[in-house]
Design a protein around this motif. Structure first.
Motif, PDB file in Angstrom:
ATOM      1  N   TRP A 153      -5.035   3.566  -1.771  1.00 44.80           N
ATOM      2  CA  TRP A 153      -3.951   4.191  -1.022  1.00 44.80           C
ATOM      3  C   TRP A 153      -4.376   4.452   0.429  1.00 44.80           C
ATOM      4  O   TRP A 153      -5.546   4.732   0.698  1.00 44.80           O
ATOM      5  CB  TRP A 153      -3.571   5.519  -1.650  1.00 44.80           C
ATOM      6  N   SER A 154      -3.423   4.411   1.345  1.00 44.32           N
ATOM      7  CA  SER A 154      -3.624   4.926   2.689  1.00 44.32           C
ATOM      8  C   SER A 154      -3.492   6.442   2.643  1.00 44.32           C
ATOM      9  O   SER A 154      -2.809   6.992   1.757  1.00 44.32           O
ATOM     10  CB  SER A 154      -2.596   4.339   3.655  1.00 44.32           C
ATOM     11  N   LEU A 155      -4.122   7.123   3.601  1.00 39.74           N
ATOM     12  CA  LEU A 155      -4.195   8.577   3.531  1.00 39.74           C
ATOM     13  C   LEU A 155      -3.904   9.240   4.869  1.00 39.74           C
ATOM     14  O   LEU A 155      -4.359   8.768   5.914  1.00 39.74           O
ATOM     15  CB  LEU A 155      -5.589   9.011   3.082  1.00 39.74           C
ATOM     16  N   PRO A 206       0.826  -1.206   0.000  1.00 42.09           N
ATOM     17  CA  PRO A 206       0.000   0.000   0.000  1.00 42.09           C
ATOM     18  C   PRO A 206       0.861   1.257   0.000  1.00 42.09           C
ATOM     19  O   PRO A 206       1.936   1.302   0.605  1.00 42.09           O
ATOM     20  CB  PRO A 206      -0.795  -0.122   1.304  1.00 42.09           C
ATOM     21  N   GLN A 207       0.393   2.260  -0.706  1.00 44.71           N
ATOM     22  CA  GLN A 207       1.093   3.531  -0.739  1.00 44.71           C
ATOM     23  C   GLN A 207       0.341   4.549   0.099  1.00 44.71           C
ATOM     24  O   GLN A 207      -0.846   4.400   0.395  1.00 44.71           O
ATOM     25  CB  GLN A 207       1.259   4.009  -2.185  1.00 44.71           C
ATOM     26  N   LEU A 208       1.058   5.633   0.454  1.00 35.22           N
ATOM     27  CA  LEU A 208       0.538   6.600   1.407  1.00 35.22           C
ATOM     28  C   LEU A 208       0.625   8.012   0.835  1.00 35.22           C
ATOM     29  O   LEU A 208       1.692   8.447   0.396  1.00 35.22           O
ATOM     30  CB  LEU A 208       1.332   6.513   2.711  1.00 35.22           C
ATOM     31  N   ALA A 209      -0.507   8.722   0.852  1.00 35.32           N
ATOM     32  CA  ALA A 209      -0.552  10.110   0.403  1.00 35.32           C
ATOM     33  C   ALA A 209      -0.920  11.017   1.571  1.00 35.32           C
ATOM     34  O   ALA A 209      -1.798  10.688   2.375  1.00 35.32           O
ATOM     35  CB  ALA A 209      -1.567  10.286  -0.720  1.00 35.32           C
ATOM     36  N   PHE A 210      -0.234  12.136   1.658  1.00 36.92           N
ATOM     37  CA  PHE A 210      -0.513  13.169   2.665  1.00 36.92           C
ATOM     38  C   PHE A 210      -1.122  14.356   1.914  1.00 36.92           C
ATOM     39  O   PHE A 210      -0.490  14.917   1.022  1.00 36.92           O
ATOM     40  CB  PHE A 210       0.792  13.571   3.350  1.00 36.92           C
ATOM     41  N   ILE A 211      -2.342  14.743   2.272  1.00 38.98           N
ATOM     42  CA  ILE A 211      -3.068  15.778   1.539  1.00 38.98           C
ATOM     43  C   ILE A 211      -3.452  16.899   2.496  1.00 38.98           C
ATOM     44  O   ILE A 211      -4.136  16.667   3.496  1.00 38.98           O
ATOM     45  CB  ILE A 211      -4.333  15.205   0.872  1.00 38.98           C
ATOM     46  N   ILE A 263       5.675   8.588   3.818  1.00 38.62           N
ATOM     47  CA  ILE A 263       4.774   9.256   2.874  1.00 38.62           C
ATOM     48  C   ILE A 263       5.342   9.164   1.452  1.00 38.62           C
ATOM     49  O   ILE A 263       6.478   9.579   1.199  1.00 38.62           O
ATOM     50  CB  ILE A 263       4.576  10.720   3.296  1.00 38.62           C
ATOM     51  N   ASP A 264       4.540   8.616   0.547  1.00 34.76           N
ATOM     52  CA  ASP A 264       4.943   8.486  -0.845  1.00 34.76           C
ATOM     53  C   ASP A 264       4.630   9.739  -1.658  1.00 34.76           C
ATOM     54  O   ASP A 264       5.393  10.114  -2.547  1.00 34.76           O
ATOM     55  CB  ASP A 264       4.240   7.281  -1.487  1.00 34.76           C
ATOM     56  N   VAL A 265       3.494  10.357  -1.365  1.00 27.90           N
ATOM     57  CA  VAL A 265       3.064  11.539  -2.115  1.00 27.90           C
ATOM     58  C   VAL A 265       2.583  12.602  -1.137  1.00 27.90           C
ATOM     59  O   VAL A 265       1.765  12.328  -0.255  1.00 27.90           O
ATOM     60  CB  VAL A 265       1.928  11.190  -3.106  1.00 27.90           C
TER      61      VAL A 265
END
Length: 251
Positions: free
Chosen positions: A27-29, A2-7, A78-80
């Protein structure tokens, strides 16, 4: 894996749409914004996806640093990073503007973006993996009456994004500046401080971009092969062209 995005600014508009788009892809968030009730509602909507959501005003540098340092272990890599938090205030000419509006735009659009980037980027560099997505604006390239400080802040975002790429040469960390034109969200409602009538006139007779359009573009940029960096993506609705507030409206 799973990838992780921080928004940032995830409570409405582009930010909320990005959260939904990344969630669809599994994605995880990590989501932050100033309105706890909206964060709670979005987290409930995204049930089944790992989500860590917390209130944060990105203008507070110490709070940004503390919040990112205190992320739960499963939400640290965090990936993105989607630097979405931002706003425009007012449309008065520079000699009649409200200085407090200028200061708030600088504090949010520039300093808030800097605080979040500086806190998250070292981890990306250490892992030699990551993608910083900055939400800029065509206002950073094309001036229009009343765009004064807002356009200036987005010009900063444009140049900062390019300079990040220069600094990150030799790493696999990517940087993309997304530059939307006319897009309907809470943007104009915020700009006109809750005046629904004035905000509605901005989009009257047009088919503007939607938050979902921008979210699709953000996700697409992050899904390119790892060796591909999209420096900038400028996007307008077909009803908009390259001149100050050049909008074609249906009668």
């Amino acid at each position: 894996m799973p990838q992780l995005a921080f928004i940032t600014g995830a409570t409405s508009g582009f930010g909320a749409a990005c959260a939904r788009r990344f969630a669809v892809a599994g994605w995880s968030l990590v989501l932050c914004g100033r309105r706890q009730d909206r964060l709670d509602a979005l987290r409930a909507e995204l049930a089944g996806i790992p989500v860590y959501a917390f209130p944060l005003d990105v203008r507070d540098g110490a709070a940004v640093k503390a919040a990112i340092a205190d992320l739960p272990p499963e939400f640290t890599e965090i990936d993105v990073l989607v630097n979405n938090a931002g706003l425009a205030l007012g449309l008065e000419p520079a000699h009649r503007c409200d200085m407090e509006d200028w200061e708030r735009m600088v504090d949010t659009n520039i300093k808030g973006l800097l605080y979040c980037t500086r806190a998250i980027l070292p981890g990306m560099v250490a892992r030699d993996h990551g993608h910083v997505i900055n939400i800029g604006s065509v206002a950073g390239s094309y001036p229009y009456p009343g765009g004064n400080a807002y356009g200036g802040t987005k010009a900063f975002v444009k140049q900062f994004s390019l300079n990040l790429r220069a600094d990150l040469l030799g790493t696999r960390v990517r940087v993309t500046n997304i530059e939307p034109g006319l897009a309907e969200s809470e943007f104009s409602l915020v700009r006109f401080k809750g005046d629904d009538t004035q905000a509605a006139k901005v989009y009257q007779g047009t088919q503007p971009l939607r938050p979902e359009d921008i979210a699709d573009i953000v996700y697409w940029a992050t899904s390119r092969p790892a060796h591909v960096n999209l420096n900038s993506i400028e996007v307008m609705p077909v009803c908009q062209a390259f001149a100050p507030l050049a909008i074609s409206r249906e009668s």
